[in-house]
Write an enzyme that holds these catalytic residues in place. Structure first.
Site, PDB file in Angstrom:
ATOM      1  N   ARG A 225      17.244  96.515  34.661  1.00  0.00           N
ATOM      2  CA  ARG A 225      18.489  95.817  35.135  1.00  0.00           C
ATOM      3  C   ARG A 225      19.230  95.673  33.647  1.00  0.00           C
ATOM      4  NH1 ARG A 225      18.446  90.108  36.763  1.00  0.00           N
ATOM      5  NH2 ARG A 225      19.277  89.902  34.888  1.00  0.00           N
ATOM      6  N   HIS A 229      22.309  89.811  36.177  1.00  0.00           N
ATOM      7  CA  HIS A 229      22.019  90.005  37.552  1.00  0.00           C
ATOM      8  C   HIS A 229      23.539  89.833  38.412  1.00  0.00           C
ATOM      9  CE1 HIS A 229      20.815  89.238  41.599  1.00  0.00           C
ATOM     10  NE2 HIS A 229      21.386  88.358  41.948  1.00  0.00           N
ATOM     11  N   TYR A 238      17.289  83.900  29.441  1.00  0.00           N
ATOM     12  CA  TYR A 238      15.963  83.906  29.751  1.00  0.00           C
ATOM     13  C   TYR A 238      14.836  85.169  29.477  1.00  0.00           C
ATOM     14  CZ  TYR A 238      18.368  86.171  33.760  1.00  0.00           C
ATOM     15  OH  TYR A 238      19.191  86.962  34.382  1.00  0.00           O
TER      16      TYR A 238
HETATM   17  C1  TPP Z   1      16.216  84.888  50.884  1.00  0.00           C
HETATM   18  C2  TPP Z   1      17.063  84.723  49.763  1.00  0.00           C
HETATM   19  N1  TPP Z   1      16.426  83.927  48.760  1.00  0.00           N
HETATM   20  C3  TPP Z   1      17.009  83.910  47.619  1.00  0.00           C
HETATM   21  C4  TPP Z   1      18.210  84.661  47.398  1.00  0.00           C
HETATM   22  C5  TPP Z   1      18.900  84.249  45.841  1.00  0.00           C
HETATM   23  N2  TPP Z   1      19.122  85.467  45.258  1.00  0.00           N
HETATM   24  C6  TPP Z   1      19.939  86.324  45.234  1.00  0.00           C
HETATM   25  S1  TPP Z   1      19.602  87.814  44.597  1.00  0.00           S
HETATM   26  C7  TPP Z   1      18.068  87.425  44.184  1.00  0.00           C
HETATM   27  C8  TPP Z   1      17.053  88.193  43.293  1.00  0.00           C
HETATM   28  C9  TPP Z   1      17.109  89.469  43.897  1.00  0.00           C
HETATM   29  O1  TPP Z   1      16.243  90.449  43.228  1.00  0.00           O
HETATM   30  P1  TPP Z   1      15.639  91.691  43.639  1.00  0.00           P
HETATM   31  O2  TPP Z   1      15.239  92.061  45.057  1.00  0.00           O
HETATM   32  O3  TPP Z   1      14.814  92.291  42.480  1.00  0.00           O
HETATM   33  O4  TPP Z   1      17.242  92.758  43.530  1.00  0.00           O
HETATM   34  P2  TPP Z   1      18.141  92.897  42.118  1.00  0.00           P
HETATM   35  O5  TPP Z   1      19.035  91.779  42.309  1.00  0.00           O
HETATM   36  O6  TPP Z   1      17.316  92.896  40.983  1.00  0.00           O
HETATM   37  O7  TPP Z   1      18.752  94.130  42.466  1.00  0.00           O
HETATM   38  C10 TPP Z   1      17.859  86.085  44.702  1.00  0.00           C
HETATM   39  C11 TPP Z   1      16.721  85.367  44.409  1.00  0.00           C
HETATM   40  C12 TPP Z   1      18.824  84.995  48.519  1.00  0.00           C
HETATM   41  N3  TPP Z   1      20.188  85.687  48.490  1.00  0.00           N
HETATM   42  N4  TPP Z   1      18.251  85.178  49.341  1.00  0.00           N
END
Ligand code: TPP
Length: 332
Positions: A225, A229, A238
């Site tokens: 990434r 985010h 971080y």
């Molecule tokens: C059930 C849930 N927990 C926490 C969140 C907050 N949240 C949004 S995106 C994210 C990280 C997602 O990371 P990843 O699955 O690796 O996908 P990326 O964003 O890196 O593509 C989190 C923790 C959420 N949206 N839904």
């Protein structure tokens, strides 16, 4: 791949100018997005996570529709109810994503199970997730069901090594994300997610297998990434951004493909820039068109819940209609 890169850059600029509310880029992940999208066929279903809008665009979602959904204007098929970056396209069987991480994976497997029950040989459901998504219970339930039911799905993890501020090393003690499929009896593949040809090869193998009726595959695409985010995040707080620079530079999927195409004589020097300029002009035109469209009509607020809105909803709508309306800063 360039279309995603250019569109993302324009959308981030709009977000910084206060013209749209929120944005999540797929910078550096374009090979994983496009290499897998290119395998899909019109009859397939796509169940995306946050970074696969490019799959929808590849399948035919227009730039105008994508931008309308980011503005939430009257041309938005979801009537302004979804967050930006949660696009959908019914015609191209690209399902809207849920913000709740991983809830889409049981949906993807369920769609594939339904295809199998209906005897729809030759159709595949593609379900996407991030590395963080593979720590959620929904992921494990879904992969288990996929394995047991031999559903015709391809589950694709874009392992970009970060889940907001959580690095891959804190996400799992498993050696690879792909291994998580093996535990459920689902064949797993790990591929270089920044090599569009490797992605295509791995996903095509998985999709062909599903089309033949030989069940699901879990594909881990290793990428990074490169961006934050979302527009709400600042990764310099971080992580070590010198690592990011390596992925942004020599490992960039577009640069890698460009080098390959130029070496083969399939792309002339300067052609990439010309293509990007044309895309940028198209995106700017679409932004101008969509920004000029008003927000959805107030009446749409009570549509799509009941066939006929109840008296209570109609009464509430009348009360709002009589009240003052605050103009959103995102609608000029
Ligand atoms: C059930 C849930 N927990 C926490 C969140 C907050 N949240 C949004 S995106 C994210 C990280 C997602 O990371 P990843 O699955 O690796 O996908 P990326 O964003 O890196 O593509 C989190 C923790 C959420 N949206 N839904």
């Amino acid at each position: 791949m360039l279309r995603i890169r250019v569109t993302d850059a324009r959308m981030m600029a709009l977000q910084r100018q206060g013209r749209i509310g929120f944005y999540g880029e797929a910078v550096g992940q374009e090979a994983a997005v496009v290499g897998s999208a290119a395998v899909s066929e019109p009859q397939d279903w796509i169940v995306p996570a946050l970074r696969e809008a490019g799959v929808g665009l590849y399948r035919g979602m227009t730039t105008d529709s994508y931008i309308a959904q980011i503005y939430g204007n009257a041309a938005d098929p979801t009537k302004g109810r979804q967050m930006p970056c949660h696009p959908c396209d019914r015609e191209h069987q690209y399902v809207v994503m849920s913000s709740c991480v991983s809830t889409q994976i049981p949906h993807a497997v369920g769609i594939a199970m339904a295809m199998k029950i209906a005897g729809d040989r030759g159709k595949v459901c593609f379900g996407y997730m991030g590395d963080g998504g593979t720590s959620e219970g929904d992921f494990h339930v879904a992969v288990n069901f996929a394995g047991v039911s031999k559903a015709p799905c391809v589950l694709i993890c874009q392992n970009n090594q970060w889940a907001i501020s959580t690095p891959g090393t804190l996400q799992t003690a498993a050696e690879t994300i792909a291994l998580k499929g093996v535990g459920y009896g689902v064949e797993a593949i790990r591929a270089d997610g920044n090599d569009v040809l490797a992605v295509y090869h791995a996903v095509a193998y998985a999709a062909d297998k599903a089309r033949r009726g030989d069940g699901p595959t879990f594909v881990e695409l290793l990428t990074y990434r490169v961006s934050a985010h979302t527009s709400s995040d600042d990764p310099s707080r971080y992580r070590d951004e010198s690592v990011t620079e390596i992925w942004r530079g020599q490992r960039d999927p577009i640069r890698r493909l460009e080098t390959y195409l130029v070496k083969r004589g399939w792309l002339a020097a300067g052609e990439r820039e010309a293509i990007a300029e044309q895309i940028e002009a198209d995106v700017r035109d679409a932004i101008a068109r969509q920004e000029a469209i008003a927000p959805p009509a107030l009446e749409t607020l009570i549509e799509d819940v009941f066939e006929e809105p109840t008296w209570l909803l109609r009464e509430q709508l009348a009360a709002i209609a009589d009240g003052p309306r605050v103009k959103s800063p995102h609608h000029r």
